[in-house]
Scaffold this motif. Structure first.
Motif, PDB file in Angstrom:
ATOM      1  N   ARG A   1       2.831  -5.036   1.439  1.00 11.68           N
ATOM      2  CA  ARG A   1       1.942  -6.088   0.933  1.00 11.68           C
ATOM      3  C   ARG A   1       2.873  -7.237   1.004  1.00 11.68           C
ATOM      4  O   ARG A   1       2.416  -8.429   1.236  1.00 11.68           O
ATOM      5  CB  ARG A   1       1.193  -5.981  -0.178  1.00 11.68           C
TER       6      ARG A   1
ATOM      7  N   ASP B   1      -0.018   5.069  -2.064  1.00 12.60           N
ATOM      8  CA  ASP B   1       0.387   3.877  -2.935  1.00 12.60           C
ATOM      9  C   ASP B   1       1.679   3.440  -2.701  1.00 12.60           C
ATOM     10  O   ASP B   1       2.054   2.451  -3.054  1.00 12.60           O
ATOM     11  CB  ASP B   1       0.130   4.112  -4.432  1.00 12.60           C
TER      12      ASP B   1
ATOM     13  N   THR C   1      -5.875   4.523  -0.325  1.00 11.69           N
ATOM     14  CA  THR C   1      -5.143   4.750  -1.855  1.00 11.69           C
ATOM     15  C   THR C   1      -5.452   5.988  -2.496  1.00 11.69           C
ATOM     16  O   THR C   1      -4.485   6.758  -3.003  1.00 11.69           O
ATOM     17  CB  THR C   1      -4.920   3.702  -2.980  1.00 11.69           C
TER      18      THR C   1
ATOM     19  N   ARG D   1       2.515   0.737  -0.249  1.00 13.97           N
ATOM     20  CA  ARG D   1       1.631  -0.497  -0.008  1.00 13.97           C
ATOM     21  C   ARG D   1       2.090  -1.723  -0.729  1.00 13.97           C
ATOM     22  O   ARG D   1       1.904  -2.850  -0.158  1.00 13.97           O
ATOM     23  CB  ARG D   1       0.186   0.040  -0.789  1.00 13.97           C
TER      24      ARG D   1
ATOM     25  N   SER E   1      -6.220  -0.128   3.966  1.00 12.81           N
ATOM     26  CA  SER E   1      -5.306   0.237   2.794  1.00 12.81           C
ATOM     27  C   SER E   1      -6.413   1.429   2.190  1.00 12.81           C
ATOM     28  O   SER E   1      -7.132   1.065   1.647  1.00 12.81           O
ATOM     29  CB  SER E   1      -5.004  -0.690   1.813  1.00 12.81           C
TER      30      SER E   1
ATOM     31  N   ALA F   1      -1.779  -0.047   8.904  1.00 17.67           N
ATOM     32  CA  ALA F   1      -2.734   0.778   7.790  1.00 17.67           C
ATOM     33  C   ALA F   1      -2.022   1.649   7.041  1.00 17.67           C
ATOM     34  O   ALA F   1      -1.223   2.491   7.409  1.00 17.67           O
ATOM     35  CB  ALA F   1      -3.663   1.801   8.857  1.00 17.67           C
ATOM     36  N   VAL F   2      -2.243   1.208   5.582  1.00 19.37           N
ATOM     37  CA  VAL F   2      -1.284   1.966   4.649  1.00 19.37           C
ATOM     38  C   VAL F   2      -2.144   3.116   4.229  1.00 19.37           C
ATOM     39  O   VAL F   2      -3.238   2.797   3.663  1.00 19.37           O
ATOM     40  CB  VAL F   2      -0.911   1.083   3.589  1.00 19.37           C
ATOM     41  N   ILE F   3      -1.537   4.439   4.026  1.00 24.91           N
ATOM     42  CA  ILE F   3      -2.222   5.352   3.277  1.00 24.91           C
ATOM     43  C   ILE F   3      -1.361   5.761   2.335  1.00 24.91           C
ATOM     44  O   ILE F   3      -0.112   6.279   2.461  1.00 24.91           O
ATOM     45  CB  ILE F   3      -2.262   6.616   4.472  1.00 24.91           C
TER      46      ILE F   3
ATOM     47  N   ILE G   1      -1.472  -6.155   7.499  1.00 24.21           N
ATOM     48  CA  ILE G   1      -2.243  -4.905   6.949  1.00 24.21           C
ATOM     49  C   ILE G   1      -4.005  -5.091   7.235  1.00 24.21           C
ATOM     50  O   ILE G   1      -4.512  -6.197   6.563  1.00 24.21           O
ATOM     51  CB  ILE G   1      -2.051  -4.934   5.431  1.00 24.21           C
TER      52      ILE G   1
END
Length: 107
Positions: free
Chosen positions: A29, A22, A41, A25, A39, A18-20, A36
């Motif tokens: 990716r 920018d 942003t 990311r 996401s 889980a990307v928090i 992923i």
């Protein structure tokens, strides 16, 4: 993140990301598009409890409660040119007997 995902895969464990924010990311990716799951942003900095609570609620709603542990990876400011990558492992707040998380507390 690459070291953590590789280490988990060598142990026969699965990982989702889980990307928090920018910054990581794009790189994540390219390296792990299939891992992923979430996401986010539009995250304001610096964070506070309200933001952390909202992000945690989003992750739980996305299925974070189904995992054995959650590893938070983040950058810690060292100086203008350097950040240190930090890791924080969060395990589920459950257990019975000797594994009871609040065994030392009286209610």
């Amino acid at each position: 993140a690459d070291i953590a995902v590789t280490a988990l895969q060598k142990q026969g464990k699965e990982a989702d990301i889980a990307v928090i924010g920018d910054k990581g990311r794009g790189q994540l990716r390219r390296a792990y598009p299939e891992l992923i799951q979430v996401s986010m942003t539009e995250v304001m900095s610096p964070g506070n409890f309200t933001l952390a609570s909202a992000l945690a609620s989003e992750l739980i709603a996305a299925g974070a409660g189904d995992y054995d542990a959650v590893v938070l990876m983040y950058n810690s400011f060292k100086n203008a040119a350097t950040y240190t990558q930090m890791y924080k492992v969060i395990k589920p707040f459950s257990g019975e007997g000797e594994d009871e998380p609040l065994l030392a507390y009286e209610f």
